[in-house]
Scaffold this motif. Structure first.
Motif, mmCIF file in Angstrom:
data_model
loop_
_atom_site.group_PDB
_atom_site.id
_atom_site.type_symbol
_atom_site.label_atom_id
_atom_site.label_comp_id
_atom_site.label_asym_id
_atom_site.label_seq_id
_atom_site.Cartn_x
_atom_site.Cartn_y
_atom_site.Cartn_z
ATOM 1 N N MET A 3 33.258 30.674 38.996
ATOM 2 C CA MET A 3 34.341 31.600 39.311
ATOM 3 C C MET A 3 34.100 32.911 38.562
ATOM 4 N N THR A 4 34.351 34.029 39.226
ATOM 5 C CA THR A 4 34.082 35.334 38.649
ATOM 6 C C THR A 4 35.007 35.665 37.484
ATOM 7 N N LEU A 5 36.288 35.385 37.604
ATOM 8 C CA LEU A 5 37.272 35.723 36.570
ATOM 9 C C LEU A 5 38.021 34.463 36.137
ATOM 10 N N PRO A 6 37.369 33.579 35.368
ATOM 11 C CA PRO A 6 37.997 32.294 35.040
ATOM 12 C C PRO A 6 39.259 32.405 34.184
ATOM 13 N N VAL A 7 39.314 33.324 33.238
ATOM 14 C CA VAL A 7 40.508 33.456 32.399
ATOM 15 C C VAL A 7 41.681 33.933 33.267
ATOM 16 N N THR A 8 41.416 34.906 34.104
ATOM 17 C CA THR A 8 42.446 35.418 35.009
ATOM 18 C C THR A 8 42.911 34.335 35.971
ATOM 19 N N ALA A 9 41.961 33.605 36.532
ATOM 20 C CA ALA A 9 42.301 32.554 37.490
ATOM 21 C C ALA A 9 43.153 31.471 36.840
ATOM 22 N N LEU A 10 42.769 31.036 35.662
ATOM 23 C CA LEU A 10 43.536 29.991 34.981
ATOM 24 C C LEU A 10 44.921 30.501 34.578
ATOM 25 N N THR A 11 44.988 31.732 34.092
ATOM 26 C CA THR A 11 46.277 32.320 33.725
ATOM 27 C C THR A 11 47.183 32.419 34.947
ATOM 28 N N ALA A 12 46.644 32.900 36.052
ATOM 29 C CA ALA A 12 47.429 33.027 37.280
ATOM 30 C C ALA A 12 47.884 31.658 37.786
ATOM 31 N N ALA A 13 47.001 30.663 37.729
ATOM 32 C CA ALA A 13 47.357 29.327 38.200
ATOM 33 C C ALA A 13 48.473 28.715 37.347
ATOM 34 N N ILE A 14 48.387 28.881 36.036
ATOM 35 C CA ILE A 14 49.436 28.338 35.165
ATOM 36 C C ILE A 14 50.747 29.082 35.383
ATOM 37 N N CYS A 15 50.684 30.396 35.548
ATOM 38 C CA CYS A 15 51.902 31.162 35.868
ATOM 39 C C CYS A 15 52.504 30.675 37.186
ATOM 40 N N ALA A 16 51.657 30.393 38.169
ATOM 41 C CA ALA A 16 52.145 29.905 39.462
ATOM 42 C C ALA A 16 52.822 28.538 39.316
ATOM 43 N N LEU A 55 60.199 35.308 34.496
ATOM 44 C CA LEU A 55 58.771 35.032 34.622
ATOM 45 C C LEU A 55 58.176 35.819 35.782
ATOM 46 N N ALA A 56 58.896 35.878 36.905
ATOM 47 C CA ALA A 56 58.417 36.628 38.070
ATOM 48 C C ALA A 56 58.299 38.120 37.763
ATOM 49 N N GLU A 57 59.123 38.608 36.846
ATOM 50 C CA GLU A 57 59.070 40.015 36.460
ATOM 51 C C GLU A 57 57.879 40.307 35.543
ATOM 52 N N HIS A 58 57.532 39.370 34.665
ATOM 53 C CA HIS A 58 56.499 39.626 33.662
ATOM 54 C C HIS A 58 55.093 39.162 34.045
ATOM 55 N N ALA A 59 54.976 38.064 34.741
ATOM 56 C CA ALA A 59 53.656 37.471 34.989
ATOM 57 C C ALA A 59 52.715 38.344 35.823
ATOM 58 N N PRO A 60 53.173 38.939 36.928
ATOM 59 C CA PRO A 60 52.203 39.660 37.766
ATOM 60 C C PRO A 60 51.442 40.776 37.047
ATOM 61 N N LEU A 61 52.149 41.623 36.331
ATOM 62 C CA LEU A 61 51.466 42.729 35.659
ATOM 63 C C LEU A 61 50.552 42.224 34.548
#
Length: 137
Positions: A3-16, A55-61
């Protein structure tokens, strides 16, 4: 292929996952209170709704900032630590919103969650601006 951006992907998945869990908690509270709109003055529904909304307000940015940093080849382990700080702070905030507390005094975990989120944001913002100035300056 890795995966190109593993930290981003894992962070996004946990936020989801956290967003899904808080959405389910909010819907369950709506069924319990029979409140289609608003909060019906119910503390549980208010807590669930705010946990999800906050969480929806903070996670995306934050995920965007982590992605930009990772794409800029920011150091992996400090970036991972920053993501862990943010995720732990968000989890503390969610749990804290459901803790009992006295009037005018936020639950301790909620306060820690807010402070941790702000620290993670401040670091991500400063790091991003530093790279913008030093790499592109």
């Amino acid at each position: 292929m890795p995966m190109t951006l593993p930290v981003t992907a894992l962070t996004a998945a946990i936020c989801a996952i956290m967003l899904l869990a808080t959405a389910i908690a909010t819907v369950r509270a709506r069924f319990r209170t029979q409140a289609s709109f608003g909060d019906a003055g119910d503390a549980g529904l208010i807590s669930s709704s705010r946990a999800h909304g906050n969480l929806a307000e903070h996670a995306p940015l934050f995920v965007i900032l982590i992605g930009l940093l990772e794409q800029s080849n920011a150091s992996h382990w400090p970036l991972t630590g920053l993501a862990v700080l943010f995720l732990a702070a968000r989890a503390a905030h969610i749990i804290g919103l459901h803790q009992p507390h006295g009037p005018g005094k936020p639950p301790q975990l909620r306060a820690l969650g807010v402070i941790g989120t702000w620290i993670a944001y401040a670091i991500a913002i400063a790091w991003t601006l530093f790279l913008v100035v030093t790499v592109n300056g």
